[in-house]
Design an enzyme around this catalytic site. Sequence first.
Site, mmCIF file in Angstrom:
data_model
loop_
_atom_site.group_PDB
_atom_site.id
_atom_site.type_symbol
_atom_site.label_atom_id
_atom_site.label_comp_id
_atom_site.label_asym_id
_atom_site.label_seq_id
_atom_site.Cartn_x
_atom_site.Cartn_y
_atom_site.Cartn_z
ATOM 1 N N HIS A 456 57.305 18.763 54.453
ATOM 2 C CA HIS A 456 57.405 17.875 53.297
ATOM 3 C C HIS A 456 56.486 18.351 52.170
ATOM 4 O O HIS A 456 55.773 17.559 51.556
ATOM 5 C CB HIS A 456 57.043 16.434 53.696
ATOM 6 C CG HIS A 456 57.920 15.861 54.756
ATOM 7 N ND1 HIS A 456 57.593 14.728 55.483
ATOM 8 C CD2 HIS A 456 59.134 16.255 55.212
ATOM 9 C CE1 HIS A 456 58.564 14.458 56.349
ATOM 10 N NE2 HIS A 456 59.505 15.370 56.203
ATOM 11 N N HIS A 457 56.492 19.631 51.877
ATOM 12 C CA HIS A 457 55.593 20.205 50.874
ATOM 13 C C HIS A 457 55.904 19.619 49.497
ATOM 14 O O HIS A 457 57.064 19.478 49.123
ATOM 15 C CB HIS A 457 55.752 21.725 50.820
ATOM 16 C CG HIS A 457 55.893 22.355 52.159
ATOM 17 N ND1 HIS A 457 57.064 22.929 52.606
ATOM 18 C CD2 HIS A 457 55.013 22.473 53.179
ATOM 19 C CE1 HIS A 457 56.899 23.396 53.828
ATOM 20 N NE2 HIS A 457 55.668 23.128 54.197
#
Length: 523
Positions: A456-457
């Site tokens: 989930h960068h």
Amino acid sequence: MRLAEAGHSVCVLEAGPKDSSPYIHIPAGYIKNIFNPRLIWDFKSEPNPATGNRKLTLTQGRVLGGSGSINGMVYNRGQQADFDGWAERGNPGWRYEEVLPYFKKAETRIGVGDDRYRGRGGPLPVTDPVHSSPLCDLFIEAVKSLGYPHVPDHNAETQDGVGPWQFTIDSRGHIMRRMSAAQAYLRPAVKSGRVNVRTDSPAICVLLEGRRAVGVRYRAGGTGAPEREVRARHEVIVSAGALNTPRLLQISGIGPGEHLQAIGVDVIANLPGVGANLCDHYNLRVAAKVKSVTTINERGRGLPLLWEITKYFAGRPSILSMGPVPMRFFFRSDASLPTPDLQVSFTPGSYQEGLPGLLDHYPGMTLGGHKQRPESRGYVKAQSKNIDIDPVIQPNYLATESDQRAIVAVVKMARAVLQARPFAEHYVDEVFPGNDVRTDDEILDFARQRGGTVYHHNGTARMGPDSDPMAVVDARLRVRGVTGLRVADASVMPAPISGPTNASAIMIGEKAADMILQDAAQP
């Protein structure tokens, strides 16, 4: 699609191949996609003492549709407070009530939902999970037995409580199929004749004339292939993801001036925030053996798997129709908090060593969890102008005491759920982390050694006002100090959302298209 609908011509450059692999379109194929080197950017993090000095794999999609073609398909918008927080940071137009219309515009909610919050006519179908196991029902009952409510739709008024995840899966046809942004948006746009898609065409740099973006230089194929240029009549839009977008900006001369000079790049716009503020969810799984019930572990191999494949292509419920985590639970680490800060997801199956890939050889179930809004921040830095050299990525997981306490709280809650009365008939024993990991210090040490990313960068080209020296784009997603250039992906998020990034990234794309059209209409 929105720009093409308005009559504009668009050229889309995709670094990877077409989304022709059959595993992309079968929901359970994600387990193949995320390990397929042809479809991913196989980045590695820098070692960090806080996470056992390991080099963690930080995968991004490298295929038409991006990470939405390889991910777990979870559709979670986050909390209302997330977007209100973005606006409070000095980003007008990003309050929840202002972004909600774009969520609704993007979505066709298949199934029950409150139409105050849910869309019914958008390109992206969103459906409930396949009912895969009685363990899913027991998970809901276990959480309820601990005093938490059942919330069937976490994308409506509140996240609080337990219920099913929702997925970007199209259940309207004979068989259930993944619905990526490429399928939902790009396919119809190409049919309009106004969109030209060039695959296997990684961007080398944004072309700048002075401080104006005028196009993109790209490579037409793999290493050694010829370089070409495409020119933009109006704007260049970068949507390369939170790990690649900052690298592309940096090698184009937009970023921290001192670092750009160190790698031999002429500084066009000195923006110290490019590549800073990297945020991600650091996840840890708790797995247990079960008895007297069939899990994915048995259904996912040998003759039972052949039967599941047969059922899938016959249009019947099958584990091939599933996303990776059918159920979820949002809760507070402290009752005084205004909104849930922790989450766990439930899977009626388990993986060897607690990591996605190979199923365990015994019946198992897994809870994986993380802090929703971590405080730890890292960075992305280009090492070279050569796009074949990966950037330096340091997520800096578990850098704060608050994040450390949170991962311990997640494990304790997961154990409480697994050992709750509704699971008693089936629960055998915890195998990961295991019964020898008991104290807070032992749990934290285990988390450092065995936790990992859930991909989930975000945050590496963050949105912010002029008063924010680390802001990269303004509230209209325009890159500061450069005209004709915007960023529209998860890298613009000024703070993390309470969930996976895919749904919100699509919302950002919808809102970006609206702003582009509005600005194009100005004299």
